[in-house]
Design an enzyme around this catalytic site. Structure first.
Site, PDB file in Angstrom:
ATOM      1  N   ASP A 127      14.891  -2.110   3.080  1.00  0.00           N
ATOM      2  CA  ASP A 127      13.222  -2.562   3.306  1.00  0.00           C
ATOM      3  C   ASP A 127      12.919  -3.487   4.103  1.00  0.00           C
ATOM      4  OD1 ASP A 127      11.047  -3.823   2.216  1.00  0.00           O
ATOM      5  OD2 ASP A 127      11.930  -3.971  -0.323  1.00  0.00           O
TER       6      ASP A 127
ATOM      7  N   ARG B 103      10.022  -5.083   4.360  1.00  0.00           N
ATOM      8  CA  ARG B 103       8.894  -5.867   4.127  1.00  0.00           C
ATOM      9  C   ARG B 103       9.255  -7.465   4.597  1.00  0.00           C
ATOM     10  NH1 ARG B 103       7.311  -3.515  -1.486  1.00  0.00           N
ATOM     11  NH2 ARG B 103       9.595  -3.527  -1.626  1.00  0.00           N
TER      12      ARG B 103
ATOM     13  N   CYS C 284       4.046   4.295  -7.749  1.00  0.00           N
ATOM     14  CA  CYS C 284       3.195   3.234  -7.140  1.00  0.00           C
ATOM     15  C   CYS C 284       2.037   3.213  -7.772  1.00  0.00           C
ATOM     16  CB  CYS C 284       3.207   3.440  -5.375  1.00  0.00           C
ATOM     17  SG  CYS C 284       4.627   3.223  -4.588  1.00  0.00           S
TER      18      CYS C 284
ATOM     19  N   GLU D 154       0.697  -1.134   0.075  1.00  0.00           N
ATOM     20  CA  GLU D 154       0.018  -0.059  -0.040  1.00  0.00           C
ATOM     21  C   GLU D 154       1.002   1.305   0.103  1.00  0.00           C
ATOM     22  OE1 GLU D 154      -2.353  -0.020   3.404  1.00  0.00           O
ATOM     23  OE2 GLU D 154      -0.542   0.194   4.904  1.00  0.00           O
TER      24      GLU D 154
ATOM     25  N   THR E 196      16.447   7.535  -1.665  1.00  0.00           N
ATOM     26  CA  THR E 196      15.077   6.660  -0.848  1.00  0.00           C
ATOM     27  C   THR E 196      15.712   5.748   0.260  1.00  0.00           C
ATOM     28  OG1 THR E 196      13.177   5.257  -1.018  1.00  0.00           O
ATOM     29  CG2 THR E 196      14.881   4.924  -2.702  1.00  0.00           C
TER      30      THR E 196
END
Length: 372
Positions: free
Chosen positions: A304, A306, A245, A231, A292
């Site tokens: 990251d 995730r 995205c 999301e 980023t």
């Protein structure tokens, strides 16, 4: 803590972590014990004078715990550990400690320090407090006071604090993913795909749901065309130009519909797993000139954060074990493979850059190995 994560029906471990997450977000301390020590830990971001005074009264002199990424930014020498313990000097007040946890203050106060690193092994209890802060979507830093492991339960009881084992925190992502269960589902016609069914999956803590967007009627006996989409409030909903995205989301729906069927998993992993507030902090750092990945690491996170177990379990619930994965990210392919989903093909899924996301896409290509 030796029970099999997948088959252990006991949810008490998850409940203990859930309470600890909620307490950290409320600015309350938690007691964490492990084989090599016990601590009382408090989120640095949520700490003020009263909270630090209470923490100090519970155990040894508190110290500041940071990730190695964050410590490196503050010019604190590495130890080889993932967690760095910093001595709280007399000149360090609580507002400064909060600022040390938050990289968005770095350029405003460039000459802080020097800071004294504490020597000795870092206990699993201390290290897990950083992981707990991440689970709470707070900055990855804690104020920690070491306590006698033999008195940990008594302290928690007398102060009405949550108490848990470090291993419960480290195993939480996997345990929670295995407990995902489908709840509400409905037919929802979309632009680009009118024949669409959305199925929600709720985590056992009752928190943010993941969504499976089923387009057409995919054949469960053949590899399904699939997209894992984390999301992105800014890109998906309000059209941010800083990322791609929104284009990836709508482009995936159209591509799956054009083929006839497939599934898009909309995962509650905002900002590569760091949460919306921390993503906004990272955006502030990007405005200051950092890319980023540098921005995430300056905040103390990994590039990251995730995990792929939730996506794998959702696919299995839906009857899919083989996928043709729409992605440019090799870690998604490897992540699903590790979780028992056979990725038989990687399907290219990329879109042209704009003047606002050129550096973002170039960074993903150069530093994360994306196929862009």
């Amino acid at each position: 803590m030796t029970a099999d994560i997948k088959t252990d029906p006991d949810t008490k471990s998850l409940r203990r972590v859930d309470r600890a997450i909620a307490d950290l977000r409320r600015g309350l301390p938690v007691v964490i014990h492990s084989e090599n020590g016990a601590v009382v830990a408090l989120s640095t971001e949520m700490a003020f004078d009263a909270e630090l005074e209470k923490l100090t009264a519970m155990g040894e002199t508190p110290f500041l715990a940071l990730t190695a990424h964050r410590a490196n930014v503050l010019h604190i020498k590495p130890t080889g550990e993932n967690t760095i313990r910093v001595k709280i000097e007399d000149w360090m007040d609580v507002p400064l400690m909060r600022a040390l946890a938050d990289a968005t203050h770095d350029l405003d106060h460039p000459f802080r320090g020097p800071f004294s690193r504490l020597k000795g092994a870092v206990s699993k209890a201390c290290e897990s407090s950083i992981k707990l802060a991440k689970l709470a979507r707070l900055l990855p830093s804690t104020l920690v006071s070491e306590i006698d492991a033999d008195t940990a339960e008594d302290l928690a009881a007398s102060e009405d604090l949550g108490i848990l084992h470090a291993s419960e925190i480290f195993q939480y992502d996997e345990r929670a993913a295995f407990q995902l269960h489908p709840v509400a589902g409905a037919w929802v016609p979309l632009q680009g795909s009118e024949n669409t069914h959305i199925q929600s999956f709720r985590p056992i803590d009752g928190g943010i749901e993941h969504l499976a967007i089923l387009i057409g009627d995919p054949n469960r006996h053949e590899p399904v065309l699939a997209r894992l989409h984390s999301e992105c409030f800014t890109g998906d909903l309000i059209g941010s130009l800083k990322c791609d995205c929104g284009e990836q989301l709508r482009g995936a729906i159209k591509a799956i519909a054009d083929q006839g069927s497939g599934v898009l998993l909309y995962l509650a992993q905002e900002g590569r797993g760091i949460g919306l507030i921390n993503k906004l902090r990272a955006y502030k750092l990007q405005k200051d000139g950092f890319d980023t990945i540098d921005a995430n690491e300056r905040l103390g996170f990994d590039a990251d954060e995730r995990v792929f177990r939730p996506a794998a379990e959702m696919l299995k619930h839906l009857g899919f074990n083989k996928v043709r994965l729409m992605t440019n990210n090799p870690e998604k392919v490897e992540g699903l493979d590790r979780c028992g989903i056979d990725v038989v093909e990687r399907v290219v899924h990329k879109f042209p850059s704009n003047s606002h996301n050129e550096l973002y896409l170039a960074t993903k290509r150069k530093k994360s190995g994306h196929y862009l």
